[in-house]
Design an enzyme around this catalytic site. Structure first.
Site, PDB file in Angstrom:
ATOM      1  N   GLY A 150       0.749  -1.230  -0.018  1.00 57.74           N
ATOM      2  CA  GLY A 150      -0.077  -0.146   0.084  1.00 57.74           C
ATOM      3  C   GLY A 150       0.788   1.335  -0.120  1.00 57.74           C
ATOM      4  O   GLY A 150       0.620   2.150  -0.892  1.00 57.74           O
ATOM      5  N   THR A 151       1.829   1.381   0.723  1.00 60.10           N
ATOM      6  CA  THR A 151       2.775   2.398   0.605  1.00 60.10           C
ATOM      7  C   THR A 151       3.448   2.748  -0.659  1.00 60.10           C
ATOM      8  O   THR A 151       3.335   4.019  -0.991  1.00 60.10           O
ATOM      9  CB  THR A 151       4.166   2.007   1.416  1.00 60.10           C
TER      10      THR A 151
ATOM     11  N   ASN B 149      -6.868   4.468   9.784  1.00 53.19           N
ATOM     12  CA  ASN B 149      -6.302   3.126  10.364  1.00 53.19           C
ATOM     13  C   ASN B 149      -6.504   3.104  11.893  1.00 53.19           C
ATOM     14  O   ASN B 149      -6.549   1.909  12.220  1.00 53.19           O
ATOM     15  CB  ASN B 149      -4.943   3.111   9.721  1.00 53.19           C
TER      16      ASN B 149
ATOM     17  N   GLN C  90      -7.566   0.708   4.624  1.00 50.82           N
ATOM     18  CA  GLN C  90      -8.328   0.433   5.611  1.00 50.82           C
ATOM     19  C   GLN C  90      -9.885   0.419   5.476  1.00 50.82           C
ATOM     20  O   GLN C  90     -10.472  -0.067   6.051  1.00 50.82           O
ATOM     21  CB  GLN C  90      -7.902   1.159   6.887  1.00 50.82           C
TER      22      GLN C  90
ATOM     23  N   SER D 227      -4.154  -2.324  -0.055  1.00 52.55           N
ATOM     24  CA  SER D 227      -3.030  -3.176   0.356  1.00 52.55           C
ATOM     25  C   SER D 227      -3.679  -4.713   0.783  1.00 52.55           C
ATOM     26  O   SER D 227      -4.670  -4.665   1.728  1.00 52.55           O
ATOM     27  CB  SER D 227      -2.373  -2.673   1.687  1.00 52.55           C
TER      28      SER D 227
ATOM     29  N   THR E  93       9.050  -8.091 -12.756  1.00 52.54           N
ATOM     30  CA  THR E  93       8.225  -9.319 -12.823  1.00 52.54           C
ATOM     31  C   THR E  93       7.287  -9.345 -11.873  1.00 52.54           C
ATOM     32  O   THR E  93       7.576  -9.281 -10.701  1.00 52.54           O
ATOM     33  CB  THR E  93       9.323 -10.400 -12.760  1.00 52.54           C
TER      34      THR E  93
ATOM     35  N   CYS F  71       2.864   1.309  12.966  1.00 59.16           N
ATOM     36  CA  CYS F  71       4.095   2.055  12.706  1.00 59.16           C
ATOM     37  C   CYS F  71       4.379   3.001  13.557  1.00 59.16           C
ATOM     38  O   CYS F  71       5.376   3.373  13.999  1.00 59.16           O
ATOM     39  CB  CYS F  71       3.705   2.864  11.399  1.00 59.16           C
TER      40      CYS F  71
END
Ligand SMILES: Cc1ncc(COP(=O)(O)O)c(C=O)c1O
Length: 381
Positions: free
Chosen positions: A70-71, A151, A179, A199, A237, A326
């Site tokens: 997601g970042t 979140n 979220q 994500s 890839t 985080c």
């Protein structure tokens, strides 16, 4: 008995997701860009996963670009939009409560001269739409990056209204729906955002896979260039097994939302909140009651410090967090709760308890029992 109440940090990988991934680790491990049949079969499988993700959000499969997390999706959208609007006489609006995966890249933009402004939220944790509207400026190029759901609190933002206002001003719209996707209806055919981040590990796919929705016709400058995979929008890839997992998780969660799975999660969350309020004095339930995902209870315990509670909870088998994963180990009050106007004391006394479709009533009962004991212990009574 161990109780996992930290699904907003990461969620348990669904057994059916693991099953969907395995063939692409064991047998169908070929490169989807290879021209022979085995490669073509893998490419077709990636196409099916793309359809599953597109269906979750009402997009066209061609608008889905798989990413590493997601970042990365947030950074891709924001950096591309930064280039599109240019740093002279342009403007960017984000909310005070964005995840660091939006705040840090937009801070980096501010550091090189972009006009980046943060819009506040009310005491319920929802975007201040009036302030937001006042800061939009149709005379300059701009974009917004406003999250779909927060979140920490699970509060769903007025994304539909914010998108309509931004579009009216002629601005681009990115939303971090990390979220929200798989928990509440997130539909790009109903809310005309240009970019949307997802994500996998927040809804029962593994960590390390996500996607960016890019509306057809939106300008996009790739962040990662190379072999031209993902129609040139994200080279490298493809992580085929994880993409297959993401597709399966999207299918499962669409089904859960449509067939009462998330409603059941909401009932357990309500039971959790009601039991905590009934059994423990000085409990405050944070965030909008009305606009929120079904799986989060954000709770302050008067006279307690979360950093003292967490090890005791852990010892007793209850896993949860204060604020976001985080922020663990950072001795600062949560920026989300500060934006909601909470005192430091209240912010430091809050826990995020986040459930999932795997949470059971027995687990909720056990968590309440343990929390009641931990609060008594920390308060010294
Ligand atoms: C709202 C929000 N945005 C972005 C992220 C980052 O996602 P990822 O862990 O996939 O990089 C998270 C994860 O905690 C999140 O909750």
């Amino acid at each position: 008995m161990s109780v996992y109440l930290d699904s907003n940090a990461t969620s348990q990988v669904h057994p059916e997701v693991v099953e969907a991934m395995m063939p692409y680790l064991k047998e169908a491990w070929h490169n989807p860009s290879s021209g022979y049949r085995a490669g073509r079969d893998v490419k077709a499988a990636v196409g099916r996963a793309r359809e599953q993700v597109a269906e979750l959000i009402g997009a066209k499969p061609s608008e889905i670009v798989f990413t590493g997390c997601g970042t990365e999706s947030n950074n891709m959208a924001i950096k591309s939009l930064a280039r599109e609007i240019g740093r002279k006489a342009s403007k960017v609006l984000v909310s005070e409560i964005e995840h660091s995966a939006v705040l840090r890249p937009t801070d980096a933009m501010a550091a090189v001269g972009f006009d980046v402004e943060r819009v506040g939220v009310d005491t319920e944790g929802r975007l201040d739409l009036e302030d937001f509207q006042n800061r939009l400026d149709s005379s300059v190029p701009g974009f917004i990056s406003i999250m779909w759901a927060n979140n920490e609190t699970g509060v769903v933002q007025p994304i539909s209204e914010a998108t309509a206002l931004a579009k009216e001003a002629g601005w681009w719209v990115h939303t971090d729906a990390i979220q929200a996707a798989g928990k509440v209806p997130v539909r790009v055919d109903e809310v005309p955002v240009d970019f949307l981040s997802i994500s996998g590990h927040k809804f029962h796919a593994p960590k390390g896979v996500g996607c960016l929705y890019i509306r057809e016709g939106s300008p996009f400058e790739p962040m990662i260039r190379g072999g031209g995979q993902e129609s040139g929008r994200r080279s490298g890839t493809e992580n085929v097994p994880y993409i297959m997992g993401l597709g399966k998780a999207a299918e499962i969660m669409k089904d859960e939302m449509e067939n009462g799975g998330m409603k059941r999660v909401g009932e357990l969350r309500d039971l959790l909140e009601e039991s905590l309020a009934a059994k423990i004095k000085g409990v405050q339930l944070n965030g909008s009651r009305e606009h929120r995902t079904a799986n989060v209870a954000h709770v302050s315990f008067d006279g307690c410090v979360a950093s003292q509670m967490l090890p005791l909870l852990d010892e007793a088998g209850v896993q949860c967090s204060a604020g976001s994963a985080c922020m663990t180990g950072k001795n600062q009050p949560s920026h989300v709760q500060k934006a909601m106007g909470f005192s430091d004391e209240r912010a430091f006394s809050s826990l995020r308890l986040s459930l999932s479709i795997f949470t059971t009533e027995e687990e909720i009962d056990r968590a309440v029992e343990v929390l009641a004991w931990v609060v008594r212990d920390v308060r010294g009574n």
